[in-house]
Scaffold this active site. Structure first.
Site, PDB file in Angstrom:
ATOM      1  N   HIS A  67       0.866  -1.185   0.000  1.00 54.23           N
ATOM      2  CA  HIS A  67       0.000   0.000   0.000  1.00 54.23           C
ATOM      3  C   HIS A  67       0.898   1.229   0.000  1.00 54.23           C
ATOM      4  O   HIS A  67       1.632   1.470   0.955  1.00 54.23           O
ATOM      5  CB  HIS A  67      -0.933   0.002   1.217  1.00 54.23           C
ATOM      6  N   GLU A  70       1.783   3.873   2.865  1.00 51.37           N
ATOM      7  CA  GLU A  70       2.293   3.389   4.153  1.00 51.37           C
ATOM      8  C   GLU A  70       3.821   3.441   4.149  1.00 51.37           C
ATOM      9  O   GLU A  70       4.510   2.421   4.147  1.00 51.37           O
ATOM     10  CB  GLU A  70       1.751   1.974   4.400  1.00 51.37           C
ATOM     11  N   GLU A 268       1.191  -4.941  10.881  1.00 53.37           N
ATOM     12  CA  GLU A 268       0.800  -3.531  10.780  1.00 53.37           C
ATOM     13  C   GLU A 268       1.720  -2.807  11.744  1.00 53.37           C
ATOM     14  O   GLU A 268       1.615  -2.989  12.956  1.00 53.37           O
ATOM     15  CB  GLU A 268      -0.663  -3.325  11.196  1.00 53.37           C
TER      16      GLU A 268
END
Lengths: 307, 96
Positions: A67, A70, A268
């Site tokens: 992504h 990020e 994450e």
């Protein structure tokens, strides 16, 4: 020299690609740079392969930056690649790992999107492919894998940030990885690194059904995050994607697990609670350093539990 | 280049299942052009939403109407982006 790059800063694609060459030059017997294909906008996609030799050794896959907004994810990848190269030979555990296994790192998994975040839209998340019949561009590359494709948690709208694309592996950036993993055939672990919200997840996302290896993956995840937390106290939650976040179909680690790669995880990375995707660059090295402890734990476990 | 002048990021800590449902309904609201950085999934995890400046007063009013408490974690997104960009340019100059 690799010393000339500042790991505590964000960099452009050109700088990152150029740095890869310097890493290869500095560690020629360990690191190679391999092009695995081109992106939609024809940018090369490079993996760094860490190998001490042998053919078709069992391998570990790490990708960062799928992504594009990020940024701390590829920044962590850069630091990690350097850590692996520089610690080989001095860190006994890492050395033994690399004497039996290879590590592949894809630091910019979505190069077009990454460039776009630097030039046009800092908040861009998807690929940059054209969508037939729509003015909106791009597909969420983490909804595009052949794992419950088109199911819950993915959008049918090309204008959505979670658009799954016209068909599984429609995105060349995804297909390039799929082709490499399949042709290699001996990956034992697949780790995808995202940001932010401090989670360590395992499959599935496309269903809330437990995977057969849930107990083992959960135990590895908890031990890995315990080590991560030991450094700065950063708190992580551990669980399967579906229960810890929400149902999300077409995700990379669901695909890798269903392909037979048991040790599939998604990170994450950290958030201070104030910046989200705009994590200040002074947080890069602390993030990478704590993440390394968890990554290393997973990799050591994979080394010690062949299957 | 797209700019985000006046865009704010709100952090919402959900306190009930009802609030969760209200927030989830916002995910399908296209008119306000909300960008969910963290989606409403449970009362255990915070929700972060980037709200364009044009929708700020509406969304804040909406949250207040539904008694959903929020804090502003980013006052002006463009300021952070500008700082990040400046820092990168300075790094580039130093390198050269």
């Amino acid at each position: 020299s690799t010393r000339s790059i500042n790991f505590g800063a964000y960099h452009t694609l050109e700088t990152i690609y150029s740095w890869m060459d310097t890493l290869v030059t500095q560690y020629p017997h360990l690191v190679t740079k391999q092009e695995i294909g081109k992106s939609y906008e024809n940018r090369p996609m490079y993996v760094l392969k860490f190998s001490t030799g042998g053919t078709n050794r069992p391998a570990i896959w790490i990708d960062t930056g799928i992504h594009s907004r990020e940024w701390v994810s590829p920044a962590t990848g850069l630091w990690t690649a350097n850590k692996i190269a520089s610690d080989f030979g001095s860190d006994a555990s890492l050395t033994s790992l690399l004497n039996t296994m290879d590590i592949y790192m894809l630091i910019l998994a979505n190069p077009d999107g990454y460039v776009y975040t630097h030039t046009n839209d800092r908040m861009w998340r998807k690929t940059r492919s054209l969508n037939s019949g729509s003015l909106c561009r791009g597909v969420d590359p983490n909804r595009n894998w052949d794992a419950g494709f088109g199911g819950p948690g993915a959008s049918t709208s090309p204008c959505s940030d979670s658009y799954h694309g016209p068909f599984a592996h429609s995105e060349i950036e995804v297909k390039n990885v799929v082709d490499l993993i399949k042709s290699h055939g001996n990956f034992k672990s697949f780790i995808s690194v995202h940001a932010y919200s401090q989670l360590l997840m395992y499959p599935y996302g496309y269903t809330c059904t437990d995977v057969a290896d849930k107990a083992e993956l959960d135990s590895i995840g908890r031990a890995a995050t315990q080590k991560l937390t030991s450094l700065y106290g950063t708190y992580y939650k551990v669980g399967n994607i579906c229960n810890i976040i929400y149902p999300a179909s077409g995700g990379s680690i669901d695909w890798s697990y269903d392909t037979g790669i048991k040790y599939s995880f998604a990170f994450e990375l950290r958030d201070t609670g104030y910046y989200g995707f705009l994590l200040p660059s002074n947080q890069i090295i602390p993030t990478a350093t704590e993440t390394w402890l968890a990554l290393k734990h997973i990799m050591e476990y994979v080394r010690d539990h062949p299957y | 280049e797209r700019t985000f002048v006046g865009d704010q990021v709100l952090r919402i800590t959900l306190q009930s299942q009802e609030q969760l449902r209200v927030l989830q309904s916002l995910e399908h609201e296209e008119e306000w052009q909300l960008d969910f950085w963290l989606h409403p999934v449970s009362t255990d995890l915070p929700v972060d939403i980037r709200v364009p400046s044009s929708s700020l007063s509406t969304i804040k009013e909406f949250l207040l109407t539904h008694n959903i408490p929020f804090t502003v974690i980013i006052e002006n997104l463009q300021e952070l982006i500008d700082m990040e960009k400046t820092e990168m340019e300075e790094n580039q100059k130093k390198k050269q």
